[in-house]
Design an enzyme around this catalytic site. Structure first.
Site, short mmCIF file in Angstrom:
data_model
loop_
_atom_site.label_atom_id
_atom_site.label_comp_id
_atom_site.label_asym_id
_atom_site.label_seq_id
_atom_site.Cartn_x
_atom_site.Cartn_y
_atom_site.Cartn_z
N GLY A 93 -3.16 17.09 1.52
CA GLY A 93 -4.18 15.86 2.57
C GLY A 93 -4.34 14.85 1.33
O GLY A 93 -3.81 14.86 0.16
N GLY A 123 0.96 -1.80 -0.27
CA GLY A 123 -0.10 -0.35 0.08
C GLY A 123 0.95 1.50 0.39
O GLY A 123 2.00 1.46 -0.35
N HIS A 177 22.02 6.60 31.08
CA HIS A 177 23.79 7.61 31.15
C HIS A 177 24.39 6.74 30.40
O HIS A 177 25.36 6.11 30.77
CB HIS A 177 23.56 8.30 32.23
CG HIS A 177 24.12 9.19 32.11
ND1 HIS A 177 23.94 10.66 31.73
CD2 HIS A 177 26.07 9.36 32.17
CE1 HIS A 177 25.05 11.49 31.90
NE2 HIS A 177 26.06 10.77 31.89
N GLY A 222 -10.67 -5.45 -6.83
CA GLY A 222 -11.91 -5.51 -6.37
C GLY A 222 -13.56 -4.66 -6.25
O GLY A 222 -12.39 -3.65 -6.06
#
Ligand code: FAD
Length: 476
Positions: free
Chosen positions: A282, A44, A455, A118
């Site tokens: 956007g 994606g 640290h 799809g």
């Protein structure tokens, strides 16, 4: 368990982005027979045109910045140069490697990956126009799912009247395909995507101007963070114009570049020219062309409506990720996917808590936050106390030569509960994970400060800021 034809599944997931594949893998782990459908390669937006390629480029930018300061660290280098074509090649190599990794997880989780477009014929039937490996049509099939999850994500969106042409007026998709750099760039929109590109291009030597309609850049962040980023950008020579006003329809472009008349609200517009304009205003959810109209799922303002278990108005039809709007982030989509699968199998579905979702921006300096900003606490009438520690007070930041920014912890004045953590500075996109765990466990600021931070590490900034909430910081 699904019985019958080979096209019957317990679960059909439409869209194999971060949301879709996370849902499919979780369902596979739980023993469901799963089909995962995508017209493109698995991964994606995040993997192919979002999180991963942008961060691969920003990593090169960070390295280049470090190299430019190598002499400060006692390392003499001559003539470091940017080879953008190599940055672009490496960007693709990272994407390809992760794509391969996802395909091996498809196998491991016994998920059937089906390449094709799809369309929902009903809540339980998905017609797929199959594609072969080269993307050529390979016939139609109809998949039947006992349950179906729609995870078709989002696409780039421009301003009304401003049409990207892919050359002069471009989107994030265009620049992630590009192997060249402009000399000058106007970026419209100063959200996470806009400021990441601003930071990257400036490091590449590009003249960058950022136009933001709202009064602050990264307007969703705490106001202190927005101010710090604007200060840092200005120091680096990135021109920032907030409250910027221009008529999108008046933007012109020709072979010499783009031209826009822009001014601050109430001021006379000035002409601004650049090689390119990047529109980062956007995204639009992919709700059309998916067949949602063939179901009872409700779409409002271009987004699918779901309940807290990701159920649409149609029983057995779920929706997750960018298509339902909200934070538009990959890890949010993944969590929604898992929530949907747990709802389907009747397991205790953990509610997705959007307030406790970390948000990360990979500009330089980086930004990371979780929970409420000071303005949101004030809006909700929450009494607060604040601890804020600059990275300049953190030894490891000094060691790394990167002391910009701060950590800010906002806690409830009476209960001490952590309400928000806001960071800007080195590696904060990694450091925010600790705040995420603390908020999940409903920790108080005292507890976060009492946890020992090794640290010297950058994490000490968070520990000290948590202590500073009650004036207990030792090192600041
Ligand atoms: C430039 C950029 C940078 C980003 N950086 C970050 C970041 O650093 N961190 C972060 O958390 N988020 C980031 N994001 C956001 C993130 O990419 C998205 O929130 C996330 O990808 C949403 O996942 P999703 O599964 O909802 O949808 P998507 O990832 O968009 O996936 C949807 C999939 O559905 C497929 N599809 C759509 N319609 C159909 C159909 N009809 N048939 C078959 N397949 C279909 C698409 O091909 C796609 O593969 C960034 C986004 C952009 C644009």
């Amino acid at each position: 368990m699904a019985v019958g034809s080979s096209n019957s599944f317990d679960l059909v997931v439409l869209g194999a982005g971060t949301g879709g594949y996370s849902a499919a893998f979780r369902a596979g782990q739980l023993g469901l027979k799963v089909a995962l459908v995508d017209e493109a390669k698995i991964g994606g937006t995040c993997l192919h045109t979002g999180c991963i390629p942008t961060k691969a480029m920003l990593e090169s930018a960070d390295l280049y910045d470090k190299i430019r300061h190598a002499a400060d660290f006692g390392i003499a280098l001559t003539d470091p140069r940017i080879e953008f074509a190599t940055i672009a090649t490496r960007r693709q190599q990272v994407v390809d490697r992760l794509t391969k990794g996802l395909m091996s997880l498809v196998k491991k989780n016994k998920v059937e990956f089906i390449r094709g477009r799809g369309t929902l014929q009903s809540a339980k039937k998905v017609k797929v126009a199959k594609l072969d490996d080269e993307g050529a049509p390979a016939g139609d099939i109809v998949l039947e799912g006992t349950d179906v999850i729609v995870a078709t994500g989002s696409r780039v969106k421009s301003l009304p009247g401003l049409t990207p042409d892919g050359e002069r007026i471009v989107t994030s998709d265009d620049v992630l395909r590009s192997e060249t750099l402009p000399k000058s760039l106007i970026i419209v929109g100063a959200g996470a995507v806009g400021v990441e590109f601003a930071s990257f291009y400036r490091d590449m030597g590009v003249e960058v101007t950022v136009l933001e309609y709202l009064p602050a850049i990264v307007p969703l962040e705490d106001a202190d963070v927005s101010k710090e980023l604007e200060r840092s950008f200005s120091k680096r020579g990135i021109k920032v114009m907030t409250n910027a006003r221009f008529d999108p329809a008046s933007v012109t472009s020709d072979e010499r570049g783009v031209c826009v008349m822009v001014g601050k609200e109430g001021e006379k517009p000035q002409e601004l020219r650049a090689d390119q304009m990047l529109v980062a205003t956007g995204r639009a959810a992919n709700t059309d062309g998916v067949g949602l109209e063939n179901t009872r799922a409700k779409v409002e303002k271009g987004m699918v409506l779901v309940d807290h278990r990701m159920r649409t108005a149609e029983p057995h039809l779920y929706a997750i990720g960018d298509i339902i709007g909200g934070l538009w982030l990959a890890h949010v989509a993944a969590h929604e996917g898992i929530c949907a699968v747990h709802s389907i199998v009747g397991a205790e579905a953990e509610k997705v808590d959007y307030v406790k979702m970390p948000r990360a921006t990979y500009s330089r300096p980086q930004i990371a936050s979780i929970g409420l900003s000071q303005a949101e606490c004030d809006r909700d009438g929450l009494p607060t106390k604040v601890g804020k520690v600059p990275f300049g007070a953190v030894g490891k930041a000094l060691i790394g030569g990167d002391t910009e920014g701060f950590t800010k912890v906002i806690a409830h004045r009476e209960t001490d509960e952590i309400l928000g953590v806001h960071m800007i500075g080195p590696h904060v996109t990694d450091l925010i994970a600790e705040a995420s765990a603390a908020m999940l466990f409903e920790a108080t600021a005292w507890e976060l400060g009492a946890a020992v931070h090794p640290h010297p590490t950058l994490s000490e900034g968070l520990g000290e800021a948590a202590l500073a909430v009650d004036g207990r910081s030792i090192n600041f």
